[in-house]
Motif scaffolding. Sequence first.
Motif, PDB file in Angstrom:
ATOM      1  N   SER A 158      13.701  33.361  37.974  1.00  0.00           N
ATOM      2  CA  SER A 158      14.317  32.913  39.231  1.00  0.00           C
ATOM      3  C   SER A 158      14.042  33.853  40.394  1.00  0.00           C
ATOM      4  CB  SER A 158      15.828  32.751  39.058  1.00  0.00           C
ATOM      5  OG  SER A 158      16.465  34.010  38.898  1.00  0.00           O
ATOM      6  N   TYR A 200      11.463  23.718  38.213  1.00  0.00           N
ATOM      7  CA  TYR A 200      11.401  22.292  38.520  1.00  0.00           C
ATOM      8  C   TYR A 200       9.988  21.723  38.390  1.00  0.00           C
ATOM      9  CZ  TYR A 200      12.291  17.850  40.853  1.00  0.00           C
ATOM     10  OH  TYR A 200      12.398  16.510  41.130  1.00  0.00           O
ATOM     11  N   GLN A 241      20.787  22.794  31.896  1.00  0.00           N
ATOM     12  CA  GLN A 241      20.196  22.739  33.232  1.00  0.00           C
ATOM     13  C   GLN A 241      18.831  22.064  33.210  1.00  0.00           C
ATOM     14  OE1 GLN A 241      20.393  26.960  34.304  1.00  0.00           O
ATOM     15  NE2 GLN A 241      22.169  26.543  35.596  1.00  0.00           N
ATOM     16  N   LEU A 242      18.039  22.343  32.181  1.00  0.00           N
ATOM     17  CA  LEU A 242      16.734  21.696  32.067  1.00  0.00           C
ATOM     18  C   LEU A 242      16.883  20.183  31.927  1.00  0.00           C
ATOM     19  CD1 LEU A 242      14.924  24.162  29.617  1.00  0.00           C
ATOM     20  CD2 LEU A 242      14.305  23.747  32.012  1.00  0.00           C
ATOM     21  N   GLU A 295      19.294  18.323  33.013  1.00  0.00           N
ATOM     22  CA  GLU A 295      19.701  17.763  34.299  1.00  0.00           C
ATOM     23  C   GLU A 295      18.483  17.510  35.185  1.00  0.00           C
ATOM     24  OE1 GLU A 295      22.596  20.112  36.340  1.00  0.00           O
ATOM     25  OE2 GLU A 295      23.921  20.230  34.601  1.00  0.00           O
ATOM     26  N   ILE A 296      17.575  18.487  35.220  1.00  0.00           N
ATOM     27  CA  ILE A 296      16.358  18.346  36.024  1.00  0.00           C
ATOM     28  C   ILE A 296      15.510  17.204  35.490  1.00  0.00           C
ATOM     29  CG2 ILE A 296      14.182  19.452  36.685  1.00  0.00           C
ATOM     30  CD1 ILE A 296      15.654  22.162  36.421  1.00  0.00           C
ATOM     31  N   LYS A 333      16.886  26.523  38.386  1.00  0.00           N
ATOM     32  CA  LYS A 333      16.448  25.138  38.489  1.00  0.00           C
ATOM     33  C   LYS A 333      15.283  24.992  39.450  1.00  0.00           C
ATOM     34  CE  LYS A 333      20.783  22.736  37.382  1.00  0.00           C
ATOM     35  NZ  LYS A 333      21.800  21.787  37.915  1.00  0.00           N
TER      36      LYS A 333
END
Length: 327
Positions: free
Chosen positions: A246, A257, A285-286, A288-289, A253
């Motif tokens: 990050s 992305y 989180q992955l 969700e993307i 995210k």
Amino acid sequence: MNSELTYIPIENYITYAGETVNVDLSYQLFGPKLGTAPIVLVTHALTGNSQVSGARGWWNSLVGAEKVVDTNKYTVVAFNIPGNGYDGKPENLYDNYKIFTAKDIARLFSLALEELNITRLFANVGGSLGGGIAWELSVLKPNLAKNLVVVATDWKATDWVIANTKIQDAILLNSCNPLQDARMHAMLMYRTPESFTMKFNRTKNESLGMFNIESWLQYHGKKLEERFQLSAYKQLNYILSTIDVSSGYNNFKEAVYAITADIHVVTVDSDALFTLKEDKVTVSQLREIRQRTGQKVTHQVIRSIHGHDAFLIEYDQLDGFLEPIFK
């Protein structure tokens, strides 16, 4: 085919910290020659090296002829993290052990892949520190691999990892027997109390006048000292503390992305270094993307009392998780 160590010179590389350095990046190839088969990149852990397969291969239960990563079917590329000392050449060690971050290593690997005319990987695979570098490479080159396979690792060094690498650094800088003492401490990070109880159960070695756990720790400390160098341990320990995909982005995210690979996360349920709780958040989180982008995310959990090192112990479970990807 198991190749000898080969070098790619990378001249005037400018690190993320702004230093200029020449790098002789070494690597090995296993399986069919380049350009004749799908390619799998495997990145080693902290005290590992490019010898991932063969009689002395550190991951030969996974990589080799008729293994899950079958070297009859795939060409396997394995780089050495610069400064790991595997080639035995003092000139390829670094006095400044903080010269490279995990992002630097990923960028150096990317440059080396370009030199080898590799534009596409079937899989980008890494375990532990190597998995963190695999994450970094995927963010740097989001279209490089069809599959990202990360085992017993994380996309970041957590506070817990940073704390442990700080203690390791202090031991390496201040101990009278730095390699042995740091390795003994590290073995506590890599295993669990339950693993030690199962293995030793407070038994003693009467001839040595100590508990078997004590002699086991001493053995591992001495073995590492025989095959590893102090500067290499200091450097790779530091690189472990710098993993953070990050960095340079607003958050995780945003960083991941653009990755087009299917992402396969394998966690050890008893791992105290890269924890199941952290990986569950990552996978959530992955997903969700990828509800929007459509690429696959899988999460498999190795059930073991052995802690972090289970990714080098529980081969039946790991093989079962990875076989659908490679078969």
